[in-house]
Write an enzyme that holds these catalytic residues in place. Structure first.
Site, PDB file in Angstrom:
ATOM      1  N   LYS A 125       0.810  -1.210   0.000  1.00 38.91           N
ATOM      2  CA  LYS A 125       0.000   0.000   0.000  1.00 38.91           C
ATOM      3  C   LYS A 125       0.848   1.266   0.000  1.00 38.91           C
ATOM      4  CE  LYS A 125      -3.806  -2.390   2.356  1.00 38.91           C
ATOM      5  NZ  LYS A 125      -3.126  -3.689   2.496  1.00 38.91           N
ATOM      6  N   LYS A 160      -7.989   1.629   6.056  1.00 43.33           N
ATOM      7  CA  LYS A 160      -7.329   0.338   5.897  1.00 43.33           C
ATOM      8  C   LYS A 160      -6.101   0.261   6.798  1.00 43.33           C
ATOM      9  CE  LYS A 160      -7.961   0.522   0.826  1.00 43.33           C
ATOM     10  NZ  LYS A 160      -7.238   0.322  -0.459  1.00 43.33           N
ATOM     11  N   ARG A 210      -8.388  -7.438 -10.388  1.00 48.83           N
ATOM     12  CA  ARG A 210      -7.044  -7.942 -10.104  1.00 48.83           C
ATOM     13  C   ARG A 210      -6.364  -8.252 -11.440  1.00 48.83           C
ATOM     14  NH1 ARG A 210      -4.111 -10.552  -6.188  1.00 48.83           N
ATOM     15  NH2 ARG A 210      -4.649  -8.626  -5.056  1.00 48.83           N
ATOM     16  N   ARG A 224     -13.280  -8.922  -9.194  1.00 45.58           N
ATOM     17  CA  ARG A 224     -13.754  -9.449  -7.914  1.00 45.58           C
ATOM     18  C   ARG A 224     -14.873  -8.548  -7.440  1.00 45.58           C
ATOM     19  NH1 ARG A 224      -8.132  -9.267  -4.886  1.00 45.58           N
ATOM     20  NH2 ARG A 224      -8.352  -7.165  -5.724  1.00 45.58           N
ATOM     21  N   ARG A 232     -15.775  -4.801   0.446  1.00 44.07           N
ATOM     22  CA  ARG A 232     -14.613  -5.673   0.327  1.00 44.07           C
ATOM     23  C   ARG A 232     -14.894  -6.749  -0.715  1.00 44.07           C
ATOM     24  NH1 ARG A 232     -12.784  -7.781   6.032  1.00 44.07           N
ATOM     25  NH2 ARG A 232     -14.917  -8.590   6.012  1.00 44.07           N
ATOM     26  N   ASP A 272      -4.358  -4.048  -8.033  1.00 43.90           N
ATOM     27  CA  ASP A 272      -5.790  -3.883  -7.815  1.00 43.90           C
ATOM     28  C   ASP A 272      -6.227  -2.560  -8.416  1.00 43.90           C
ATOM     29  OD1 ASP A 272      -5.706  -6.258  -6.436  1.00 43.90           O
ATOM     30  OD2 ASP A 272      -5.629  -5.309  -4.454  1.00 43.90           O
ATOM     31  N   GLU A 280      -3.566  -0.814  -5.119  1.00 36.56           N
ATOM     32  CA  GLU A 280      -2.499  -1.573  -4.471  1.00 36.56           C
ATOM     33  C   GLU A 280      -1.636  -2.257  -5.519  1.00 36.56           C
ATOM     34  OE1 GLU A 280      -3.559  -4.300  -1.371  1.00 36.56           O
ATOM     35  OE2 GLU A 280      -5.097  -2.985  -0.540  1.00 36.56           O
ATOM     36  N   ASN A 282       0.482  -5.595  -5.276  1.00 38.31           N
ATOM     37  CA  ASN A 282       0.693  -6.741  -4.390  1.00 38.31           C
ATOM     38  C   ASN A 282       1.911  -7.541  -4.842  1.00 38.31           C
ATOM     39  OD1 ASN A 282      -1.962  -6.755  -2.676  1.00 38.31           O
ATOM     40  ND2 ASN A 282      -2.586  -6.365  -4.778  1.00 38.31           N
TER      41      ASN A 282
END
Length: 315
Positions: A125, A160, A210, A224, A232, A272, A280, A282
């Protein structure tokens, strides 16, 4: 080419194979003739400059309830392997960071994927803030007044934890929500780290995309979608996966970050995207490859092994 591959991950016995990206990486490696050894990060040993791991050789099969057959426990020298997959899940805490320091000792002679120093230097993040203009309005701080000021300027926000994962601890707070103090208190009880406040993006109701990248290039995406009334969308907390195409903006975002991912040796990354925003990057143990293969037939793990094998050939 037959490679000796060690996998550092959470316990293999407990995973849900139908959605586990690490398991797909292992299946794909085995099908290409590579041998597999698995261990958990608490079984790492640093002694007299050597990095050892206590674990087991394993063969895997895509059979739910009978997906792994283990050899005997043994203590091995990780420098004798060709590749180590660094794949345990967050939280990105001091234990996680310590494991990256251990793996620094053997990389790059043993290729660690992803590069452990860059995993350590690119908290998911925080790393995204290195690319101006890609994020929604965001503040990262422990200063309560700064968070209240941010909400006053931007209205609804999402709060978050800085080093969480899988959607844990993520909450939407409306512009007049009286629970902001209580939420900040909870975060302070959990740890001393700053929190992230981010302008709420209504497009999240349509899904959180994603996108998987291998060696800095996108290989595909899934969407998603959160349950009704939820924000979420992580698959680990009940989001559902669906097929999706990459947009022009998605490609633009990948072009902005891709060269830096490749330069850092971050070979397998999941980003994301909500609407037009990158939220983000990841780099620890990104997921989504099983769903991508199911919807599109694209095996991101096979593309990753192409890159790994090419890197080992030229090493």
């Amino acid at each position: 080419m037959s490679l000796k591959v060690a996998v550092q991950m959470d316990p293999l016995e407990a995973i849900k194979i139908e959605g586990d990206t690490t398991f797909l990486m292992m299946l794909t490696a085995q099908a290409r003739g590579h041998s597999l050894f698995v261990y958990t990060p608490d079984r790492l040993v640093l002694e007299e400059g050597k990095v050892l791991a206590r674990g087991r050789a394993v063969t895997v099969q895509d059979v739910k309830g009978d997906h792994a057959k283990f050899g005997d426990w043994e203590l091995v020298d990780l420098s004798e392997f060709d590749v180590v997959l660094l794949r345990q899940d967050p939280p990105f805490d001091m234990a996680y960071i310590t494991s990256t320091h251990f793996l620094d000792v053997i990389h790059p002679k043993t290729l660690v994927v992803n590069n452990p120093a860059e995993v350590r230097n690119a908290p998911e993040k925080l790393f995204v803030t290195s690319f101006p203009g890609v994020q929604p309005p965001t503040v990262i701080t422990s200063d309560v007044e700064a968070i209240y000021d941010f909400r006053a300027r931007h209205g609804d926000i999402v709060l978050k934890p800085l080093y969480g994962g899988g959607g844990s601890g993520v909450a939407r707070l409306l512009a007049d929500d009286p629970n902001l103090d209580a939420m900040l208190d909870l975060h302070r009880m959990i740890g001393r780290e700053p929190v992230i406040a981010q302008k709420f993006i209504p497009a999240v109701s349509k899904g959180d995309k994603r996108i998987l990248l291998v060696d800095g290039a996108p290989v595909g995406a899934i969407n998603r979608v959160p349950d009704a009334g939820q924000i979420r969308s992580n698959l680990a907390v009940g989001g559902r996966a669906e097929a999706v195409e990459l947009t022009a903006r998605d490609h633009e975002l990948c072009e902005i970050i891709g060269p830096e991912l490749k330069r850092r040796g971050l070979m397998f990354v999941g980003i994301d995207v909500i609407g037009d925003y990158l939220t983000e990057i990841n780099v620890t143990s990104p997921t989504g490859a099983r769903a991508l293969e199911r919807f599109t037939g694209v095996n991101a793990a096979a593309i990753l092994w192409n890159a790994i094998e090419a890197a080992r050939t030229t090493a």
